[in-house]
Write a protein that holds these residues in place. Structure first.
Motif, PDB file in Angstrom:
ATOM      1  N   MET A 199      48.280  26.605  36.220  1.00  0.00           N
ATOM      2  CA  MET A 199      48.931  27.904  36.321  1.00  0.00           C
ATOM      3  C   MET A 199      48.068  28.961  35.649  1.00  0.00           C
ATOM      4  N   MET A 200      47.737  30.015  36.393  1.00  0.00           N
ATOM      5  CA  MET A 200      47.061  31.175  35.809  1.00  0.00           C
ATOM      6  C   MET A 200      48.175  32.174  35.507  1.00  0.00           C
ATOM      7  N   PRO A 201      48.613  32.233  34.250  1.00  0.00           N
ATOM      8  CA  PRO A 201      49.819  32.979  33.901  1.00  0.00           C
ATOM      9  C   PRO A 201      49.628  34.488  33.825  1.00  0.00           C
ATOM     10  N   VAL A 202      50.760  35.167  33.801  1.00  0.00           N
ATOM     11  CA  VAL A 202      50.764  36.605  33.562  1.00  0.00           C
ATOM     12  C   VAL A 202      50.397  36.811  32.101  1.00  0.00           C
ATOM     13  N   GLY A 203      49.409  37.648  31.835  1.00  0.00           N
ATOM     14  CA  GLY A 203      49.030  37.956  30.469  1.00  0.00           C
ATOM     15  C   GLY A 203      49.509  39.345  30.095  1.00  0.00           C
ATOM     16  N   SER A 204      49.704  39.588  28.834  1.00  0.00           N
ATOM     17  CA  SER A 204      50.195  40.892  28.407  1.00  0.00           C
ATOM     18  C   SER A 204      49.186  42.000  28.712  1.00  0.00           C
ATOM     19  N   GLN A 205      47.906  41.669  28.773  1.00  0.00           N
ATOM     20  CA  GLN A 205      46.881  42.668  29.065  1.00  0.00           C
ATOM     21  C   GLN A 205      46.389  42.581  30.506  1.00  0.00           C
ATOM     22  N   THR A 206      46.928  41.637  31.299  1.00  0.00           N
ATOM     23  CA  THR A 206      46.456  41.411  32.653  1.00  0.00           C
ATOM     24  C   THR A 206      47.238  42.245  33.649  1.00  0.00           C
ATOM     25  N   LEU A 207      46.544  43.049  34.414  1.00  0.00           N
ATOM     26  CA  LEU A 207      47.191  43.817  35.476  1.00  0.00           C
ATOM     27  C   LEU A 207      47.374  42.951  36.708  1.00  0.00           C
ATOM     28  N   GLY A 208      46.621  41.884  36.798  1.00  0.00           N
ATOM     29  CA  GLY A 208      46.718  40.968  37.923  1.00  0.00           C
ATOM     30  C   GLY A 208      45.385  40.302  38.178  1.00  0.00           C
ATOM     31  N   TYR A 209      45.427  39.268  38.994  1.00  0.00           N
ATOM     32  CA  TYR A 209      44.227  38.544  39.372  1.00  0.00           C
ATOM     33  C   TYR A 209      43.770  39.035  40.738  1.00  0.00           C
ATOM     34  N   ASP A 210      42.518  39.408  40.852  1.00  0.00           N
ATOM     35  CA  ASP A 210      41.935  39.800  42.122  1.00  0.00           C
ATOM     36  C   ASP A 210      41.718  38.518  42.925  1.00  0.00           C
ATOM     37  N   LEU A 211      42.464  38.353  44.007  1.00  0.00           N
ATOM     38  CA  LEU A 211      42.426  37.110  44.773  1.00  0.00           C
ATOM     39  C   LEU A 211      41.095  36.861  45.473  1.00  0.00           C
ATOM     40  N   THR A 212      40.266  37.879  45.568  1.00  0.00           N
ATOM     41  CA  THR A 212      38.940  37.693  46.160  1.00  0.00           C
ATOM     42  C   THR A 212      37.944  37.122  45.155  1.00  0.00           C
ATOM     43  N   LYS A 213      38.335  37.059  43.877  1.00  0.00           N
ATOM     44  CA  LYS A 213      37.440  36.584  42.827  1.00  0.00           C
ATOM     45  C   LYS A 213      37.904  35.284  42.179  1.00  0.00           C
ATOM     46  N   VAL A 214      38.998  34.713  42.672  1.00  0.00           N
ATOM     47  CA  VAL A 214      39.490  33.426  42.192  1.00  0.00           C
ATOM     48  C   VAL A 214      39.216  32.413  43.301  1.00  0.00           C
ATOM     49  N   THR A 234      44.011  22.689  53.678  1.00  0.00           N
ATOM     50  CA  THR A 234      43.187  21.492  53.849  1.00  0.00           C
ATOM     51  C   THR A 234      41.748  21.870  53.530  1.00  0.00           C
ATOM     52  N   CYS A 235      41.123  21.092  52.676  1.00  0.00           N
ATOM     53  CA  CYS A 235      39.805  21.443  52.144  1.00  0.00           C
ATOM     54  C   CYS A 235      38.649  20.934  53.004  1.00  0.00           C
ATOM     55  N   ASP A 236      37.462  21.503  52.729  1.00  0.00           N
ATOM     56  CA  ASP A 236      36.263  21.166  53.506  1.00  0.00           C
ATOM     57  C   ASP A 236      35.014  21.015  52.623  1.00  0.00           C
ATOM     58  N   SER A 237      35.185  20.661  51.375  1.00  0.00           N
ATOM     59  CA  SER A 237      34.073  20.477  50.423  1.00  0.00           C
ATOM     60  C   SER A 237      33.239  21.736  50.235  1.00  0.00           C
ATOM     61  N   ALA A 238      33.896  22.875  50.275  1.00  0.00           N
ATOM     62  CA  ALA A 238      33.246  24.165  50.005  1.00  0.00           C
ATOM     63  C   ALA A 238      34.198  25.008  49.164  1.00  0.00           C
ATOM     64  N   ALA A 239      33.640  25.897  48.368  1.00  0.00           N
ATOM     65  CA  ALA A 239      34.459  26.808  47.561  1.00  0.00           C
ATOM     66  C   ALA A 239      34.925  27.971  48.428  1.00  0.00           C
ATOM     67  N   HIS A 240      36.165  28.381  48.236  1.00  0.00           N
ATOM     68  CA  HIS A 240      36.744  29.492  48.987  1.00  0.00           C
ATOM     69  C   HIS A 240      37.535  30.384  48.048  1.00  0.00           C
ATOM     70  N   ALA A 241      37.522  31.691  48.324  1.00  0.00           N
ATOM     71  CA  ALA A 241      38.374  32.620  47.587  1.00  0.00           C
ATOM     72  C   ALA A 241      39.821  32.350  47.991  1.00  0.00           C
ATOM     73  N   VAL A 242      40.738  32.583  47.083  1.00  0.00           N
ATOM     74  CA  VAL A 242      42.155  32.374  47.368  1.00  0.00           C
ATOM     75  C   VAL A 242      42.602  33.229  48.548  1.00  0.00           C
ATOM     76  N   SER A 243      42.076  34.458  48.640  1.00  0.00           N
ATOM     77  CA  SER A 243      42.437  35.350  49.740  1.00  0.00           C
ATOM     78  C   SER A 243      41.313  36.357  49.968  1.00  0.00           C
ATOM     79  N   THR A 244      41.353  37.019  51.111  1.00  0.00           N
ATOM     80  CA  THR A 244      40.345  38.040  51.410  1.00  0.00           C
ATOM     81  C   THR A 244      40.720  39.394  50.832  1.00  0.00           C
ATOM     82  N   SER A 245      41.937  39.514  50.299  1.00  0.00           N
ATOM     83  CA  SER A 245      42.355  40.756  49.651  1.00  0.00           C
ATOM     84  C   SER A 245      43.601  40.480  48.820  1.00  0.00           C
TER      85      SER A 245
END
Length: 107
Positions: free
Chosen positions: A80-95, A29-40
């Protein structure tokens, strides 16, 4: 060459099945603020779904994501932020995601 074609799918299945983990989406549930997907954490892919009942778009992007910045996801839509051939993964603290108060997003 024929032997290689027969063995390749088995090898790919073994690699994929050893590394995948399915995680149920969290409804936030949102609160009109940006949040990281996760803290780690790191994710190979991320999917965002905006419920059809939302009153405004959900936005996804970096730490500057806000009401007018980021990839817009219309109510009832997804991104969808897909798996890329050069992507090791998405840092959830930066999305980041942003949505208006009382709207929801499934991540």
């Amino acid at each position: 060459m024929r032997l290689f074609r027969l063995c390749t799918p088995l090898l790919l299945i073994a690699i994929a099945s050893a590394q995948l983990l399915i995680v149920s989406p969290a409804e936030v549930t949102c609160d009109s603020a940006a949040h990281a997907v996760s803290t780690s954490g790191i994710a190979r892919w991320i999917q965002f779904v905006a419920p059809a009942a939302n009153s405004a778009v959900v936005r996804v992007g970096d730490s500057n994501t806000g009401a007018s910045r980021g990839v817009p996801i219309a109510a009832g839509g997804g991104y969808m932020m897909p798996v890329g051939s050069q992507t090791l993964g998405y840092d959830l603290t930066k999305v980041y995601y942003y949505c208006t108060t009382a709207d929801k997003v499934n991540i």
